[in-house]
Design a protein around this motif. Structure first.
Motif, PDB file in Angstrom:
ATOM      1  N   PHE A  50      33.650  40.391  35.011  1.00  0.00           N
ATOM      2  CA  PHE A  50      34.908  39.674  35.237  1.00  0.00           C
ATOM      3  C   PHE A  50      36.086  40.426  34.619  1.00  0.00           C
ATOM      4  O   PHE A  50      37.143  40.585  35.251  1.00  0.00           O
ATOM      5  CB  PHE A  50      34.816  38.263  34.650  1.00  0.00           C
ATOM      6  N   LEU A  51      35.920  40.909  33.386  1.00  0.00           N
ATOM      7  CA  LEU A  51      37.000  41.652  32.731  1.00  0.00           C
ATOM      8  C   LEU A  51      37.319  42.944  33.484  1.00  0.00           C
ATOM      9  O   LEU A  51      38.489  43.286  33.692  1.00  0.00           O
ATOM     10  CB  LEU A  51      36.618  41.964  31.286  1.00  0.00           C
ATOM     11  N   ALA A  52      36.270  43.663  33.888  1.00  0.00           N
ATOM     12  CA  ALA A  52      36.477  44.905  34.639  1.00  0.00           C
ATOM     13  C   ALA A  52      37.173  44.624  35.960  1.00  0.00           C
ATOM     14  O   ALA A  52      38.110  45.344  36.360  1.00  0.00           O
ATOM     15  CB  ALA A  52      35.131  45.585  34.885  1.00  0.00           C
ATOM     16  N   GLU A  53      36.741  43.568  36.640  1.00  0.00           N
ATOM     17  CA  GLU A  53      37.335  43.206  37.925  1.00  0.00           C
ATOM     18  C   GLU A  53      38.814  42.856  37.764  1.00  0.00           C
ATOM     19  O   GLU A  53      39.655  43.286  38.555  1.00  0.00           O
ATOM     20  CB  GLU A  53      36.565  42.022  38.512  1.00  0.00           C
ATOM     21  N   LYS A  54      39.132  42.099  36.725  1.00  0.00           N
ATOM     22  CA  LYS A  54      40.520  41.706  36.485  1.00  0.00           C
ATOM     23  C   LYS A  54      41.392  42.934  36.191  1.00  0.00           C
ATOM     24  O   LYS A  54      42.494  43.080  36.747  1.00  0.00           O
ATOM     25  CB  LYS A  54      40.590  40.723  35.323  1.00  0.00           C
ATOM     26  N   ILE A  55      40.904  43.824  35.333  1.00  0.00           N
ATOM     27  CA  ILE A  55      41.655  45.028  34.989  1.00  0.00           C
ATOM     28  C   ILE A  55      41.888  45.896  36.220  1.00  0.00           C
ATOM     29  O   ILE A  55      42.997  46.391  36.465  1.00  0.00           O
ATOM     30  CB  ILE A  55      40.905  45.826  33.898  1.00  0.00           C
ATOM     31  N   MET A  56      40.850  46.069  37.029  1.00  0.00           N
ATOM     32  CA  MET A  56      40.952  46.922  38.212  1.00  0.00           C
ATOM     33  C   MET A  56      41.867  46.317  39.270  1.00  0.00           C
ATOM     34  O   MET A  56      42.660  47.020  39.902  1.00  0.00           O
ATOM     35  CB  MET A  56      39.561  47.168  38.799  1.00  0.00           C
ATOM     36  N   LYS A  57      41.781  45.011  39.447  1.00  0.00           N
ATOM     37  CA  LYS A  57      42.633  44.363  40.456  1.00  0.00           C
ATOM     38  C   LYS A  57      44.094  44.362  40.028  1.00  0.00           C
ATOM     39  O   LYS A  57      44.989  44.483  40.869  1.00  0.00           O
ATOM     40  CB  LYS A  57      42.140  42.945  40.731  1.00  0.00           C
ATOM     41  N   ASP A  58      44.334  44.232  38.730  1.00  0.00           N
ATOM     42  CA  ASP A  58      45.711  44.299  38.242  1.00  0.00           C
ATOM     43  C   ASP A  58      46.332  45.668  38.520  1.00  0.00           C
ATOM     44  O   ASP A  58      47.560  45.779  38.666  1.00  0.00           O
ATOM     45  CB  ASP A  58      45.762  44.010  36.739  1.00  0.00           C
ATOM     46  N   LYS A  59      45.511  46.689  38.600  1.00  0.00           N
ATOM     47  CA  LYS A  59      45.981  48.053  38.890  1.00  0.00           C
ATOM     48  C   LYS A  59      45.796  48.416  40.361  1.00  0.00           C
ATOM     49  O   LYS A  59      46.049  49.562  40.769  1.00  0.00           O
ATOM     50  CB  LYS A  59      45.229  49.058  38.010  1.00  0.00           C
ATOM     51  N   ASN A  60      45.328  47.453  41.149  1.00  0.00           N
ATOM     52  CA  ASN A  60      45.057  47.666  42.564  1.00  0.00           C
ATOM     53  C   ASN A  60      44.018  48.787  42.771  1.00  0.00           C
ATOM     54  O   ASN A  60      44.144  49.632  43.640  1.00  0.00           O
ATOM     55  CB  ASN A  60      46.338  48.007  43.332  1.00  0.00           C
ATOM     56  N   LYS A  61      42.976  48.754  41.935  1.00  0.00           N
ATOM     57  CA  LYS A  61      41.955  49.797  41.982  1.00  0.00           C
ATOM     58  C   LYS A  61      40.573  49.252  42.338  1.00  0.00           C
ATOM     59  O   LYS A  61      39.609  50.016  42.383  1.00  0.00           O
ATOM     60  CB  LYS A  61      41.859  50.496  40.621  1.00  0.00           C
ATOM     61  N   PHE A  62      40.459  47.954  42.560  1.00  0.00           N
ATOM     62  CA  PHE A  62      39.131  47.395  42.830  1.00  0.00           C
ATOM     63  C   PHE A  62      38.727  47.749  44.257  1.00  0.00           C
ATOM     64  O   PHE A  62      39.522  47.622  45.191  1.00  0.00           O
ATOM     65  CB  PHE A  62      39.134  45.885  42.641  1.00  0.00           C
ATOM     66  N   PRO A  63      37.480  48.193  44.466  1.00  0.00           N
ATOM     67  CA  PRO A  63      37.070  48.680  45.787  1.00  0.00           C
ATOM     68  C   PRO A  63      37.069  47.594  46.862  1.00  0.00           C
ATOM     69  O   PRO A  63      36.907  46.411  46.595  1.00  0.00           O
ATOM     70  CB  PRO A  63      35.655  49.217  45.544  1.00  0.00           C
ATOM     71  N   ILE A  64      37.218  48.060  48.090  1.00  0.00           N
ATOM     72  CA  ILE A  64      37.214  47.198  49.265  1.00  0.00           C
ATOM     73  C   ILE A  64      35.773  47.077  49.777  1.00  0.00           C
ATOM     74  O   ILE A  64      34.991  48.020  49.694  1.00  0.00           O
ATOM     75  CB  ILE A  64      38.118  47.805  50.362  1.00  0.00           C
ATOM     76  N   TYR A  65      35.426  45.912  50.321  1.00  0.00           N
ATOM     77  CA  TYR A  65      34.085  45.725  50.909  1.00  0.00           C
ATOM     78  C   TYR A  65      33.882  46.697  52.069  1.00  0.00           C
ATOM     79  O   TYR A  65      34.818  46.968  52.818  1.00  0.00           O
ATOM     80  CB  TYR A  65      33.939  44.294  51.431  1.00  0.00           C
ATOM     81  N   PRO A  66      32.622  47.171  52.257  1.00  0.00           N
ATOM     82  CA  PRO A  66      31.457  47.024  51.380  1.00  0.00           C
ATOM     83  C   PRO A  66      31.514  48.043  50.242  1.00  0.00           C
ATOM     84  O   PRO A  66      32.095  49.122  50.392  1.00  0.00           O
ATOM     85  CB  PRO A  66      30.285  47.320  52.315  1.00  0.00           C
ATOM     86  N   PHE A  67      30.892  47.699  49.118  1.00  0.00           N
ATOM     87  CA  PHE A  67      30.835  48.629  47.996  1.00  0.00           C
ATOM     88  C   PHE A  67      29.577  48.340  47.184  1.00  0.00           C
ATOM     89  O   PHE A  67      28.946  47.301  47.329  1.00  0.00           O
ATOM     90  CB  PHE A  67      32.087  48.521  47.115  1.00  0.00           C
ATOM     91  N   GLU A  68      29.242  49.297  46.324  1.00  0.00           N
ATOM     92  CA  GLU A  68      28.046  49.162  45.496  1.00  0.00           C
ATOM     93  C   GLU A  68      28.427  49.183  44.020  1.00  0.00           C
ATOM     94  O   GLU A  68      29.327  49.922  43.607  1.00  0.00           O
ATOM     95  CB  GLU A  68      27.059  50.288  45.789  1.00  0.00           C
ATOM     96  N   LEU A  69      27.754  48.348  43.247  1.00  0.00           N
ATOM     97  CA  LEU A  69      27.946  48.299  41.800  1.00  0.00           C
ATOM     98  C   LEU A  69      26.642  48.663  41.104  1.00  0.00           C
ATOM     99  O   LEU A  69      25.587  48.118  41.424  1.00  0.00           O
ATOM    100  CB  LEU A  69      28.373  46.886  41.366  1.00  0.00           C
ATOM    101  N   LYS A  70      26.731  49.588  40.169  1.00  0.00           N
ATOM    102  CA  LYS A  70      25.609  49.900  39.289  1.00  0.00           C
ATOM    103  C   LYS A  70      26.073  49.648  37.856  1.00  0.00           C
ATOM    104  O   LYS A  70      27.039  50.261  37.401  1.00  0.00           O
ATOM    105  CB  LYS A  70      25.153  51.343  39.461  1.00  0.00           C
ATOM    106  N   MET A  71      25.391  48.742  37.178  1.00  0.00           N
ATOM    107  CA  MET A  71      25.769  48.360  35.821  1.00  0.00           C
ATOM    108  C   MET A  71      24.646  48.724  34.858  1.00  0.00           C
ATOM    109  O   MET A  71      23.483  48.438  35.120  1.00  0.00           O
ATOM    110  CB  MET A  71      26.053  46.847  35.767  1.00  0.00           C
ATOM    111  N   ASN A  72      25.035  49.353  33.764  1.00  0.00           N
ATOM    112  CA  ASN A  72      24.088  49.682  32.703  1.00  0.00           C
ATOM    113  C   ASN A  72      24.595  49.096  31.397  1.00  0.00           C
ATOM    114  O   ASN A  72      25.764  49.287  31.034  1.00  0.00           O
ATOM    115  CB  ASN A  72      23.944  51.205  32.559  1.00  0.00           C
ATOM    116  N   LEU A  73      23.711  48.375  30.701  1.00  0.00           N
ATOM    117  CA  LEU A  73      24.070  47.754  29.430  1.00  0.00           C
ATOM    118  C   LEU A  73      23.215  48.378  28.334  1.00  0.00           C
ATOM    119  O   LEU A  73      22.012  48.148  28.265  1.00  0.00           O
ATOM    120  CB  LEU A  73      23.875  46.241  29.515  1.00  0.00           C
ATOM    121  N   ASN A  74      23.861  49.196  27.509  1.00  0.00           N
ATOM    122  CA  ASN A  74      23.145  49.985  26.521  1.00  0.00           C
ATOM    123  C   ASN A  74      22.894  49.244  25.214  1.00  0.00           C
ATOM    124  O   ASN A  74      21.965  49.570  24.477  1.00  0.00           O
ATOM    125  CB  ASN A  74      23.941  51.268  26.203  1.00  0.00           C
ATOM    126  N   TYR A  75      23.752  48.237  24.952  1.00  0.00           N
ATOM    127  CA  TYR A  75      23.730  47.584  23.646  1.00  0.00           C
ATOM    128  C   TYR A  75      24.451  46.247  23.800  1.00  0.00           C
ATOM    129  O   TYR A  75      25.365  46.126  24.617  1.00  0.00           O
ATOM    130  CB  TYR A  75      24.455  48.476  22.626  1.00  0.00           C
TER     131      TYR A  75
END
Length: 217
Positions: A50-75
């Motif tokens: 949600f935070l990443a999406e908000k930051i990216m949309k505020d900068k008009n950088k969030f990808p347009i459909y269709p798109f792929e997300l790969k998330m890695n949580l290290n800690y």
């Protein structure tokens, strides 16, 4: 390659509200974290998205459909000040968001593969975080999985849903990685699809949750 950095503070009060709103009911992230041997709660993956999406949309950088997300949580993403480091490759339509904790270093990275808007969008798309949260909620329908933490996931978002009501068909394969007298370590491998009115909205390519169960003496 365009690089941008933002500083934000992540607080328990914020993810307590948003995490549950988006569907993450894993009690480790809230009041009962101590039941799993942790000394403090951490932010849910859906809240980081949600935070990443908000930051990216505020900068008009969030990808347009269709798109792929790969998330890695290290800690675990504990409370604190974060440097949100962003990389935007408009030529190859690749974006990367890193969550870097002031003390713990990089705790999560989100990689997006999809067309980045090159102009201001008059209308924002519906929050992807809600669709992602449906996956998390479906996984935790089985309360035995409480305390498991998402380690990685790959999801293709095929099209924007008409609303936030999705049917998630999730396949979960459980495997004990390690067990001794004190604890048991379990991996949960997931895959599946999310549909709406028989239309495929998202596809879970693969993902893994990790759970530690402490045994009574």
């Amino acid at each position: 390659m365009e690089t941008i950095e933002d500083k934000i503070r992540i607080n328990y009060q914020d993810w307590y509200k948003k995490g549950k709103l988006f569907g993450d009911v894993n009690i480790y992230h809230y009041e009962e974290f101590y039941k799993f041997g942790y000394n403090k709660p951490s932010a849910p993956s859906v809240y980081l998205l949600f935070l990443a999406e908000k930051i990216m949309k505020d900068k008009n950088k969030f990808p347009i459909y269709p798109f792929e997300l790969k998330m890695n949580l290290n800690y675990p993403a504990f409370e604190g000040l974060y440097n949100i480091k962003q990389f935007y490759d408009l030529t190859n339509n690749l974006s990367k968001i890193k969550f870097i904790h002031e003390n713990d270093g990089e705790v999560a990275s989100l990689n997006f593969n999809g067309e980045i808007p090159n102009k201001h969008l008059e209308k924002r798309s519906k929050l992807v975080s809600y669709s992602f949260g449906k996956i998390i909620k479906k996984f935790f329908n089985d309360e035995r999985s409480y305390g498991a933490l998402l380690e990685n996931i790959s999801v293709k978002f095929c099209k924007e849903p008409e609303n936030y009501s999705l049917d998630i068909n999730l396949e979960v394969n459980e495997k004990i990685r390690k067990e001794n007298k004190k604890r048991k370590l379990i991996d949960y491998f997931i895959s599946g699809i999310g549909t709406q009115k028989d239309k495929e909205i998202l596809r879970i390519n693969d993902g893994k949750f990790v759970q530690v169960i402490f045994k009574n003496d």
